[in-house]
Structure formats: structure tokens, C-alpha cells
Design a protein around this motif. Sequence first.
Motif, PDB file in Angstrom:
ATOM      1  N   UNK B 231      -5.195  -0.851  -0.929  1.00  0.00           N
ATOM      2  CA  UNK B 231      -3.865  -1.481  -1.331  1.00  0.00           C
ATOM      3  C   UNK B 231      -3.120  -0.238  -1.095  1.00  0.00           C
ATOM      4  N   UNK B 232      -1.989  -0.562  -0.759  1.00  0.00           N
ATOM      5  CA  UNK B 232      -1.033   0.648  -0.407  1.00  0.00           C
ATOM      6  C   UNK B 232       0.383   0.115  -0.092  1.00  0.00           C
ATOM      7  N   UNK B 233       1.353   0.876  -0.616  1.00  0.00           N
ATOM      8  CA  UNK B 233       2.888   0.265  -0.260  1.00  0.00           C
ATOM      9  C   UNK B 233       3.392   0.988   1.110  1.00  0.00           C
ATOM     10  N   UNK B 234       4.306   0.585   1.400  1.00  0.00           N
ATOM     11  CA  UNK B 234       4.720   0.598   2.766  1.00  0.00           C
ATOM     12  C   UNK B 234       4.895   2.093   3.060  1.00  0.00           C
ATOM     13  N   UNK B 235       5.508   2.915   2.022  1.00  0.00           N
ATOM     14  CA  UNK B 235       5.797   4.211   2.350  1.00  0.00           C
ATOM     15  C   UNK B 235       4.794   4.761   1.016  1.00  0.00           C
ATOM     16  N   UNK B 236       3.691   5.446   1.781  1.00  0.00           N
ATOM     17  CA  UNK B 236       2.876   5.976   0.550  1.00  0.00           C
ATOM     18  C   UNK B 236       1.917   6.864   1.136  1.00  0.00           C
ATOM     19  N   UNK B 237       1.487   7.841   0.264  1.00  0.00           N
ATOM     20  CA  UNK B 237       0.343   8.873   0.734  1.00  0.00           C
ATOM     21  C   UNK B 237      -0.848   8.253   1.438  1.00  0.00           C
ATOM     22  N   UNK B 264       0.219  -4.395  -0.636  1.00  0.00           N
ATOM     23  CA  UNK B 264      -0.560  -4.755   0.296  1.00  0.00           C
ATOM     24  C   UNK B 264       0.373  -4.586   1.665  1.00  0.00           C
ATOM     25  N   UNK B 265       1.644  -4.242   1.715  1.00  0.00           N
ATOM     26  CA  UNK B 265       2.368  -4.186   2.647  1.00  0.00           C
ATOM     27  C   UNK B 265       2.084  -2.893   3.565  1.00  0.00           C
ATOM     28  N   UNK B 266       1.602  -1.779   3.158  1.00  0.00           N
ATOM     29  CA  UNK B 266       1.002  -0.732   3.507  1.00  0.00           C
ATOM     30  C   UNK B 266       0.010  -1.093   4.396  1.00  0.00           C
ATOM     31  N   UNK B 267      -0.931  -1.727   4.249  1.00  0.00           N
ATOM     32  CA  UNK B 267      -2.093  -2.253   4.827  1.00  0.00           C
ATOM     33  C   UNK B 267      -1.603  -3.189   5.899  1.00  0.00           C
ATOM     34  N   UNK B 268      -1.121  -4.265   5.528  1.00  0.00           N
ATOM     35  CA  UNK B 268      -0.396  -5.076   6.736  1.00  0.00           C
ATOM     36  C   UNK B 268       0.062  -4.460   7.999  1.00  0.00           C
ATOM     37  N   UNK B 269       0.900  -3.265   7.570  1.00  0.00           N
ATOM     38  CA  UNK B 269       1.520  -2.296   8.610  1.00  0.00           C
ATOM     39  C   UNK B 269       0.315  -1.650   9.473  1.00  0.00           C
ATOM     40  N   UNK B 270      -0.519  -1.234   8.548  1.00  0.00           N
ATOM     41  CA  UNK B 270      -1.772  -0.487   9.670  1.00  0.00           C
ATOM     42  C   UNK B 270      -2.327  -1.287  10.255  1.00  0.00           C
ATOM     43  N   UNK B 271      -2.575  -2.519   9.852  1.00  0.00           N
ATOM     44  CA  UNK B 271      -3.340  -3.477  10.553  1.00  0.00           C
ATOM     45  C   UNK B 271      -2.571  -3.753  11.997  1.00  0.00           C
TER      46      UNK B 271
END
Lengths: 365, 365
Positions: B231-237, B264-271
Motif C-alpha cells: 500500500x502506498x500513497x501517490x507521493x511516497x518513498x 492504494x493510489x500509489x499502487x494503482x499509479x504503478x500498475x
Amino acid sequence: MQRSATDWLALSLLPGMGAARLAELAASDPPWPDGWLAALPRPAAQALRLYLEHPAQSPLAARLATEREWLAASPERHLLHPDHPAWPETLGQIADPPPVLWALGDLDALEAPRLAMVGTRRPTREGSGNAAGFARGLAERGWCVVSGMALGVDGIAQQAALDAGGCSVAVLGCGVDVVYPARHRCLHERLRGSGGLLLSEHPPGTRARAGFFPRRNRIITGLSRGVLVVEAAERSGSLVSARLAAEQGREVFALPGSIHNPQASGCLHLIREGAALVRGVDDILAELAQWSVTPVVNRRAPEASTDTDPLLAWLSDTPTPVDALVDLSGLAVSDCQRRLLALELEGRASQAAGGWVRLPTSSGA
Amino acid sequence: MQRSATDWLALSLLPGMGAARLAELAASDPPWPDGWLAALPRPAAQALRLYLEHPAQSPLAARLATEREWLAASPERHLLHPDHPAWPETLGQIADPPPVLWALGDLDALEAPRLAMVGTRRPTREGSGNAAGFARGLAERGWCVVSGMALGVDGIAQQAALDAGGCSVAVLGCGVDVVYPARHRCLHERLRGSGGLLLSEHPPGTRARAGFFPRRNRIITGLSRGVLVVEAAERSGSLVSARLAAEQGREVFALPGSIHNPQASGCLHLIREGAALVRGVDDILAELAQWSVTPVVNRRAPEASTDTDPLLAWLSDTPTPVDALVDLSGLAVSDCQRRLLALELEGRASQAAGGWVRLPTSSGA
């Protein structure tokens, strides 16, 4: 040469002619009628010649008269065909377009760019909210929501598009005048009104049959620039539709969800297969930028009287909690509560254990 | 020629030598020591020559003596370097590997294939459950979980891997003997034990500094065949780590989630950027099939005495509900309740409003 609706109806009724064969001929369109007569198989050519030269003696005459009578009875009834100005050109891109489409409602609904929205008949609460939210967002940006008027995601999306003052087209697996499923009587009624359109390749009066639905799905995606799968189980009709859409060259979009939600598993599967993961309407429109239109917010103003209060559509015999109604309708909590109170005072809704229910009206819907 | 740990330590301390330069030299590995002396910049060459020929006179002598003393004090302390048999070969594939790694714990943990697990310090309940569930699944299939021992996803994953009898490697942004964050004192202790390993490129006693963490992340992914973002936010390490991993040629895996969950937004971005969407451990192992090992369930049996009850690690000053403990520990509800009761009887845990808390012990952990 332009053929009339009756000519196309006759063509669709010729013996031994499948839709695919007819579509092939329509695409090459030899000189009418001689080139067609020469290209048709013998029994079909004989029937067409009889229809053209001695229409009264044609075995098709009675059938054609019935259909023409149905069409003539109301200005909301139409027969769409490849020579009709409202014939959706996107249908020409699929392998086996229907030869004709019966239509009931507002043909203006076909003017906007179209996106199909499909999904499970039993969405989760989050899925229901997403179906309504994406449909609303698409409507606000001038897109028309195409679906199958099924229970669950289909109906929620179509309802929300109309609520937002947008357009929605339903493609049915029965005649356009047949209400199926019965619980969508009210939605069927709204889809006949401003911004709505009911389409079917089956003549009026045709009852729903299980075998009609898979073929109906090719028209839903064939009408659309892409398809958004909101929630779908791993083995479901929505996944079949999505794969069909991909074969038709349509963009396939899927909403992600928790790995623990069985109703998200189909979407996750599609994303792994290459469908675009979407987080909001903008992700869809970015992919479909070439088809986008200038945003038209509230192209049609939602009707405001309690008689047609959009909340009514979300109420049924089963109690629905206020917060679910807020999710579904997109209304503010206070607005939702105010409307519920007004509906209660008019005897159209009432509170029950677990939420609000719709009350039957003596006047009919 | 094989160099000793002290040689490598001396190399890592040479003036004017960055890690990247040293890695470059180690990769080409000219004849030792003449080729090295010829290739080094002058001040570094002079310092190395002095160390080799007159070690007692070297300015490095005091520092080397301190580090050797630290290493000699316990068999769980190690200095890993490119000539060490346990040196992780995957580090050779990244652009700027550390010249040496201080290690505290069980070097056997480096024998299994490794996957990095990273994510937010503040996971949702579902994210916490997924972190624990995937770590457990990886451990049961013989994979080692690499992470940064941070609060949230890192710590939950490492704890769960050890609980399942698997291996876990923590790469720290401080000395391996420094407990940071302080709330992970118990986890730090467990990572020094069987199946666990603490690694750092910083000498023992180095305090955590913000600037160390981004560089620490390159080692986490450099040690691993791939990285799973839970799980990771859109702007995160975690997103930075994931992109770094991709640059290092590592597989990037991401767990999907609701479009309404900011974590979950960071994960969706990565996908959307091309990371593999995973639904379960099998999706990861299918991608990494070439590195997979024969499943070894409970390679190390989890310790059973209440003194080291795995539930303790999930308890803190903040009350945790039983169902959350069930999710996190992977224990059955009945087993979880039985253990909580035992811990309560021993005065190590107690019930509070909203769940269970850990009680301080006089004896220390």
C-alpha cells in the motif's frame, strides 16, 4: 440508392439470410435492386423480387404491415437501418452488425460519443457507488452511457446518467416494448423519455430469451468507443463482453478493487490481460481523447418535481439506508434527507427498519 | 586473490573513494594489490599502501581496530564484502552497491531467494492484513522477505515472515546495533535471531539520519529479485523505491485496491505505469519462476513459548482489536484468544477499551 425502412425490414426477413451475410452485402452495396438480386442466394432473391414487384402477394406482406403499424403508432418508435441518418456508424466496424434496430425513445441520444458500462447484477456497495459516479461523470462530460438495462451495474449506470441530465442507450435482449427485467419498469419508462433510447434487433413484442443476451452484448460494445467494466466476478458475462469488445477493437477499461472482493476479481483479471486500469472518468477520456466532446454540464436539466424525484429510482421494496442513497444518487446528505422527507409527506416513500422503501402509487409510475 | 574483511573495511575507508568508484574497481578487479594501487587516485593509493605495508602507522588503524573489536565480540556479528562467501550476488547488478555491509544475525537468511516488500507507514487494516498474508505466503514457499524495518508495512511483513518460520532481512538507515524506530525494539531483537538478519552499510553505532534512508532503499531492492508494493500513497518513498527497482532491472509488483483508498493510489499509479498487478503470492512466483525454490513449509518452526509469543509483536500501547490481531497474525480466532489469555495471566498483555495492549516487562525484552 437509399432504401426505405420497409425495404430494410424486408431484407432482414428474407429466407435463408443471416445477419452477417446481409451486413456483408450492405458493406459492398451493389446497385439496388439488380445487383442485390444477383448477389443473393436463390430463395432470398426470389422473395425479394416478389416483395419489390408484387408487394401485396409477398409472404412478407402481413409481417411488414404489422411492423409498420407498430412504428406508425407513436413518434417515439423508429426502425434504424444502414440508410437511416441516425444509424450508428460504429456498428459498421463489427463483424456481424444487426441488419436493422428497432428503437424506442429519443434518437438524439445517438448524437453523443458513447461508452458502454457493464458489470455484475449484484454489485457491492462500493461497486454501486462507482457505477453511479462514473455514469454521472461521463454524462457531465457529454458522453452517452450504453448498457443492457440489467439489474445491478447496468441499471444503476443508466439511471445515474439520466439523473445527471445526460444520455443513455439500452440494448435489450427482447423487444424494445417488453419490460425485462420487470423490476426495471420505471427505468424502462425513463429510457423512453428525453435523453434515453431503447434499442433491439428483435421485433417489438419479442420476449426475452437467454440465447438473445450474448448476441445483444456485441451490439452494446459495437455501439461504443470502449467498455468500462465496473465490477465483475472471474467467470461472468461482463468478462465475455469485455473480450468481445477487445476483438471489436474497442478500448477495455476496468476498475480495480480489493483482492479480497470476489466482484473485483474479474476486473483484476482483465487488467492483468491488458485492460486499462482506471481511477476516474478522466483516465477514460484521456484514452478516448479523439472522440471527446466539449463538456456539456447538465445538457438536460434533471427534472426537479418530487413526482419524478431521482431518489425514487433508487428506492424499492427492500429498505435502502440513507448513506447508500447518498452514494447512489450523488446528492448531498442534507439534500437527500430533504427529498426523502418530501417523498414521505407525499406518501411515495417511507422509513422502514434498515432504510427507506418506495410506496406503491395508485396512479401508476 | 581473496581479501580479508579488514582489507575491505580499509578500502571502504580510503579518502576520496565513493562507493560507486570502489564497486567499479571491484568489478574489474585488477591484480591485488598492485593493480589496485595503480588504479586508485593518488591520496587513496597512498593510504592503501601505508595500510598494507605499515598497518600500525596507518591513520585507519584506530578505526579498523574499533570495528574489528566490535565484530569479534559476538558470533552473530559479520562484515560482508565482495569476497565473502555470503555476499549477495544480486548486489553486483546494481549501479552503486555498498563496498561492505555490516551484518547482525543469521547469515543463513541470505540463502533463500529474496523479495522486497515495501509500503506505507500507516497502512489501512486491509493493507496490514495483506502485508502479513503475503509475507507469510512467501515464507511458506521458501522466500526471504527483505524490507526496511520501518513502521507499518515493512515491520508487519518482516514480523509475519519470521512468525511463519521463514527468513527476513532488514536493511537499516543506521548501524545494525541501533534500534530505529524505537517501537521496533522487539522486532529488532527477533531479526537478530534464527532466520533474521540486520544489514547496514553504516558502521555499528551510526545513528539514523534522514539522508540515509533513500540510499538504504537501493540496497533493499538491490538485494531482491523484485519488489512488492503493498500500500502506498501517490507521493511516497515506496513509489521512489519501486521506480528505483525498475531501473535496477527488478520486477515491480503492486497490490490493487479501491480507487477511494488514498493508500492504494500509489499502487494503482504503478500498475498504470506497467507494474504487475498481483492478486496473490502465486502471481508473484509465476513471474519469478526462474528463482523459485522447492516450497519449504515452516523451514524454522515458530517459537511457541509465551515468552516469545508472536502475538506480542502485534501488541503495543494502542489497543488492538482481536479481529485485527487475527488478521495480522494469521492465527485462528480461538488460538488467538487462547494466547491472549495466557499472555494476560502472565501479566504481559491486558484488555483495554477497543482491544488488547502490551504491558511493559521488568526484565526487558
